[in-house]
Structure formats: C-alpha cells, structure tokens
Design a protein around this motif. Structure first.
Motif, PDB file in Angstrom:
ATOM      1  N   LEU A 100       0.821  -1.208   0.000  1.00  0.00           N
ATOM      2  CA  LEU A 100       0.000   0.000   0.000  1.00  0.00           C
ATOM      3  C   LEU A 100       0.859   1.264   0.000  1.00  0.00           C
ATOM      4  CD1 LEU A 100      -2.546  -1.090   2.763  1.00  0.00           C
ATOM      5  CD2 LEU A 100      -2.868  -1.240   0.281  1.00  0.00           C
ATOM      6  N   HIS A 101       0.237   2.362  -0.385  1.00  0.00           N
ATOM      7  CA  HIS A 101       0.888   3.656  -0.199  1.00  0.00           C
ATOM      8  C   HIS A 101       0.840   4.073   1.268  1.00  0.00           C
ATOM      9  CE1 HIS A 101       1.838   4.704  -4.306  1.00  0.00           C
ATOM     10  NE2 HIS A 101       0.600   4.497  -4.708  1.00  0.00           N
ATOM     11  N   TYR A 102      -0.075   3.495   2.018  1.00  0.00           N
ATOM     12  CA  TYR A 102      -0.147   3.708   3.459  1.00  0.00           C
ATOM     13  C   TYR A 102       0.887   2.800   4.110  1.00  0.00           C
ATOM     14  CZ  TYR A 102      -2.172   3.780   8.188  1.00  0.00           C
ATOM     15  OH  TYR A 102      -2.389   3.921   9.538  1.00  0.00           O
ATOM     16  N   PHE A 103       1.881   3.385   4.760  1.00  0.00           N
ATOM     17  CA  PHE A 103       2.970   2.595   5.320  1.00  0.00           C
ATOM     18  C   PHE A 103       2.603   2.090   6.716  1.00  0.00           C
ATOM     19  CE2 PHE A 103       5.967   5.340   2.595  1.00  0.00           C
ATOM     20  CZ  PHE A 103       5.767   4.495   1.510  1.00  0.00           C
ATOM     21  N   LEU A 104       2.594   0.781   6.874  1.00  0.00           N
ATOM     22  CA  LEU A 104       2.221   0.177   8.150  1.00  0.00           C
ATOM     23  C   LEU A 104       3.222   0.520   9.246  1.00  0.00           C
ATOM     24  CD1 LEU A 104       0.943  -3.377   7.129  1.00  0.00           C
ATOM     25  CD2 LEU A 104      -0.252  -1.187   7.114  1.00  0.00           C
ATOM     26  N   GLU A 105       4.479   0.691   8.870  1.00  0.00           N
ATOM     27  CA  GLU A 105       5.485   0.981   9.895  1.00  0.00           C
ATOM     28  C   GLU A 105       5.306   2.377  10.491  1.00  0.00           C
ATOM     29  OE1 GLU A 105       9.307   2.625   7.381  1.00  0.00           O
ATOM     30  OE2 GLU A 105       9.181   0.477   7.758  1.00  0.00           O
ATOM     31  N   GLU A 106       4.487   3.203   9.860  1.00  0.00           N
ATOM     32  CA  GLU A 106       4.200   4.533  10.388  1.00  0.00           C
ATOM     33  C   GLU A 106       2.869   4.575  11.144  1.00  0.00           C
ATOM     34  OE1 GLU A 106       4.522   7.271   7.149  1.00  0.00           O
ATOM     35  OE2 GLU A 106       6.636   6.806   6.783  1.00  0.00           O
ATOM     36  N   ASP A 107       2.191   3.435  11.225  1.00  0.00           N
ATOM     37  CA  ASP A 107       0.967   3.321  12.007  1.00  0.00           C
ATOM     38  C   ASP A 107       1.378   3.004  13.449  1.00  0.00           C
ATOM     39  OD1 ASP A 107      -1.244   1.682  13.332  1.00  0.00           O
ATOM     40  OD2 ASP A 107      -2.279   2.269  11.488  1.00  0.00           O
ATOM     41  N   GLU A 108       1.016   3.848  14.376  1.00  0.00           N
ATOM     42  CA  GLU A 108       1.508   3.708  15.758  1.00  0.00           C
ATOM     43  C   GLU A 108       1.131   2.363  16.369  1.00  0.00           C
ATOM     44  OE1 GLU A 108       0.354   6.951  18.205  1.00  0.00           O
ATOM     45  OE2 GLU A 108       1.431   8.464  17.019  1.00  0.00           O
ATOM     46  N   GLU A 109      -0.097   1.927  16.164  1.00  0.00           N
ATOM     47  CA  GLU A 109      -0.520   0.653  16.748  1.00  0.00           C
ATOM     48  C   GLU A 109       0.267  -0.506  16.151  1.00  0.00           C
ATOM     49  OE1 GLU A 109      -4.504  -2.048  17.593  1.00  0.00           O
ATOM     50  OE2 GLU A 109      -4.500  -0.675  15.878  1.00  0.00           O
ATOM     51  N   PHE A 110       0.402  -0.542  14.836  1.00  0.00           N
ATOM     52  CA  PHE A 110       1.089  -1.650  14.191  1.00  0.00           C
ATOM     53  C   PHE A 110       2.583  -1.644  14.519  1.00  0.00           C
ATOM     54  CE2 PHE A 110      -2.285  -1.449  10.609  1.00  0.00           C
ATOM     55  CZ  PHE A 110      -3.171  -2.161  11.393  1.00  0.00           C
ATOM     56  N   ALA A 111       3.176  -0.466  14.543  1.00  0.00           N
ATOM     57  CA  ALA A 111       4.597  -0.374  14.875  1.00  0.00           C
ATOM     58  C   ALA A 111       4.856  -0.868  16.290  1.00  0.00           C
ATOM     59  CB  ALA A 111       5.087   1.059  14.718  1.00  0.00           C
ATOM     60  N   ALA A 112       3.981  -0.518  17.225  1.00  0.00           N
ATOM     61  CA  ALA A 112       4.150  -0.963  18.617  1.00  0.00           C
ATOM     62  C   ALA A 112       3.977  -2.471  18.734  1.00  0.00           C
ATOM     63  CB  ALA A 112       3.143  -0.242  19.508  1.00  0.00           C
ATOM     64  N   LEU A 113       2.974  -3.029  18.057  1.00  0.00           N
ATOM     65  CA  LEU A 113       2.749  -4.472  18.104  1.00  0.00           C
ATOM     66  C   LEU A 113       3.909  -5.232  17.457  1.00  0.00           C
ATOM     67  CD1 LEU A 113      -1.063  -4.698  17.261  1.00  0.00           C
ATOM     68  CD2 LEU A 113       0.037  -5.410  19.403  1.00  0.00           C
ATOM     69  N   ALA A 114       4.434  -4.699  16.361  1.00  0.00           N
ATOM     70  CA  ALA A 114       5.561  -5.354  15.697  1.00  0.00           C
ATOM     71  C   ALA A 114       6.780  -5.387  16.610  1.00  0.00           C
ATOM     72  CB  ALA A 114       5.888  -4.637  14.388  1.00  0.00           C
TER      73      ALA A 114
END
Length: 338
Positions: A100-114
């Motif tokens: 996606l053009h939406y970067f998951l690594e810049e999503d606070e929830e996903f970055a924290a879970l990762a």
C-alpha cells in the motif's frame, strides 16, 4: 515461507496482487482472507494458481510466518476493516507484507505491536532514499530490454512479464524480471516501487535496476505500470519507458475493454494508435518497437471466441499476439527472442 493473503471483498477479480503471488511467488499460501467468499477454495475461482482455503479472517488461519496484503485500492489506502486481521497477525508474531501507499510501519498501533512481538513490517512500496535522476545509460547494457506496456492499468503487464521471463528461462535463455510494482517486488524479493518514487527520479529508479542486472543476463523483462493515456498514471508509464530505454515493447490489452479503469468517462483510443503513441514517445531515447502483443481473454468463456479475439488484436497491432495464460507464450517469444 508460509503466508496468508488478505483479499477481503476483492478476490479474485480485483485482487491482482493476491493472484500474482499465488501464481508466481515462492510462498506456501495457507489461506486467503475474503469475508465474501469464506468457505470456498481458491480453485473454485481460479483454476491455474496455487490452491488454498478461503476464510473469513486471520483468526481462522493456522500457523503462518506472515500476512500479505493482496489488494491495493486506487490510491493505495488502508481500509480500516482490515485492522483486526493485521492486529491479530502481529499479536501472533507474524510479519506483515504490504504494498500500500499507506505505510504500516508509520501506524503507531502496528509499529508498537511489531516491536512487542518481534515482527517485521515490510512496506514494499517504500522506495530507496538514495535514488536520483536518470543518466540516460540504460541503453548501454548488454541485455536486450523488453518492456510490457498497456492500453490501461490492470490489463496484465506484470503477469505477461512473469510469464515471458519464466518461459524464456525454461527454453534455455538467460532472462530476468525487473520489478517496478508492489506485486513484482513481492514475487522477486527486490525492486523499486516506481509509482511511489519522486517524479524526477522515476526514470533513474528504473535505470538503476537495468544497470544492476543488464550485464548479468541476456534478456530483461521490465514490468510496466499504468498506461500512457491514463489520466492518473501516465507519468509513471513515461518514466519507465524512458528510464528503461527498452529495445522492444509488448502491448498488453484486455479483450472487450472500452473505457479507462476508474475513469470510465474516458474511452480507450484505438489499438493501432497505442502502437504509434508508445513508439513515438520512446523514439527520442530508444528505437523501441511494439514487437508483440498480449491479450487478456479471461472475460471470454468460449475458447474459439478468445482465439478470434487474439487474431483480431494481432491484426490491429500488426505483430504476433497471444493470451499467455490461455494459449502460452511461444508465439511471443519467437518474435521477441529471434
């Protein structure tokens, strides 16, 4: 690697990333997530790709290494209805692969879970930071460069590139794919996502890949993007055309298509006009010609009708044509590799 593919409400017709991965990638697909088709199997919808069960959500998937987002809406945004599945994957320790053009690594929830679960978020569409303008050097490589171009987006350019390269290798030729989009990058494991690159650097990003591989192989099949007449994506198409300095072009089209995808008020030009458009636009930097054509006949159930459509398409472009999935690539490779 064992993966699940997210394709909610889009499988198979609008899930080209999912289909590309199922057909070409070196992954073991344990399940496809599509709440609309849960209970089916992939083979119920598409007979010629890796089979897997279709389930309603990630909580119905067994042990996998990663969740791959196999759809990319216009604009490449993230649909919030997918959040529970991505969250579940990360909580279970699975990596997530996204085009996606939406970067998951810049999503606070996903970055924290990762971080919490030692997972990787691979945003395939995030380009390298050291790209620059083209030097006009792609034409100097030893390899013959073959670029797939299209009458529209989503007509099969990636599929055709993969089929041609695979069959060329099977025939004993040294061939490689130059991936320029999220699906090709997921399949090949490397590449530059051209539709995310700063416009000044698009040709340079393609050239960089050509220079990296051009003296290692005899043939490079460059994955095309968009269409030169598309109101939104023509700039990407032009950047790839000029950056690759292609020797040959394969014009890809979908049988029966009359309007531009997502912009249906715009009619497609005539097929012969595409040949002139692409060759004339390439001419200042290369002698590229439309050497062959690929016609997607998946919308035609009757085999005789599909053959007739291919014949009419070949006449329209004045070059050999085929549907690589339905009828194979022999006629195309004979024209391209002679």
């Amino acid at each position: 690697m064992q993966i699940a593919i997210l394709a909610h409400e889009k499988f198979p017709g609008r899930a080209k990333t999912a289909l590309g991965v199922l057909r070409y990638a070196d992954y073991d697909v344990e399940a496809v997530l599509d709440r609309d088709s849960a209970g089916d199997r992939v083979a119920d919808h598409v007979p010629d790709v890796q089979d897997a069960p279709i389930v309603a959500g990630m909580d119905e998937v067994g042990d996998v290494d990663a969740l791959l987002i196999g759809i990319a809406p216009i604009g490449g945004g993230f649909d919030e209805s997918w959040r529970d599945d991505v969250r579940t994957a990360l909580e279970r320790g699975c990596d997530v692969i996204s085009g996606l053009h939406y970067f998951l690594e810049e999503d606070e929830e996903f970055a924290a879970l990762a971080a919490e679960n030692d997972c990787e978020l691979w945003d395939v569409r995030k380009p390298d930071e050291d790209l620059t303008v083209s030097q006009g050097a792609a034409g100097d490589v030893d390899a013959e460069v073959v670029l797939t171009v299209g009458t529209d987006c989503s007509v099969g350019k990636m599929t055709v590139s993969m089929e041609l390269a695979r069959d060329a290798r099977d025939a004993g030729y040294d061939a490689a794919v130059i991936p320029t989009g999220q699906t090709g990058i997921m399949i090949e494991g490397w590449g530059n996502p051209i539709d995310r690159v700063v416009s000044d650097f698009t040709a340079g990003a393609v050239e960089e890949m050509i220079l990296e591989k051009g003296d290692e192989h005899d043939y490079l099949f460059v994955e095309g993007q968009g269409s030169i007449v598309h109101p939104a994506y023509s700039a990407v198409t032009c950047g790839i055309l000029h950056g690759s300095m292609a020797d040959q072009l394969v014009l890809c089209h979908e049988a029966g298509k009359e309007a531009i995808h997502g912009y249906e008020s715009f009619s497609l030009p005539s097929i012969p006009s595409y040949v002139d458009l692409y060759e004339d636009l390439a001419d200042p930097v290369s002698d590229a010609t439309v050497t062959a054509g690929a016609l997607n006949t998946s919308g035609l159930e009757d085999g005789d009708a599909a053959r007739d459509a291919v014949g009419e398409y070949a006449d329209a472009i004045d070059a050999p044509a085929a549907d690589p999935i339905r009828f194979g690539t022999d006629d195309l490779l004979e024209a391209l590799l002679e």
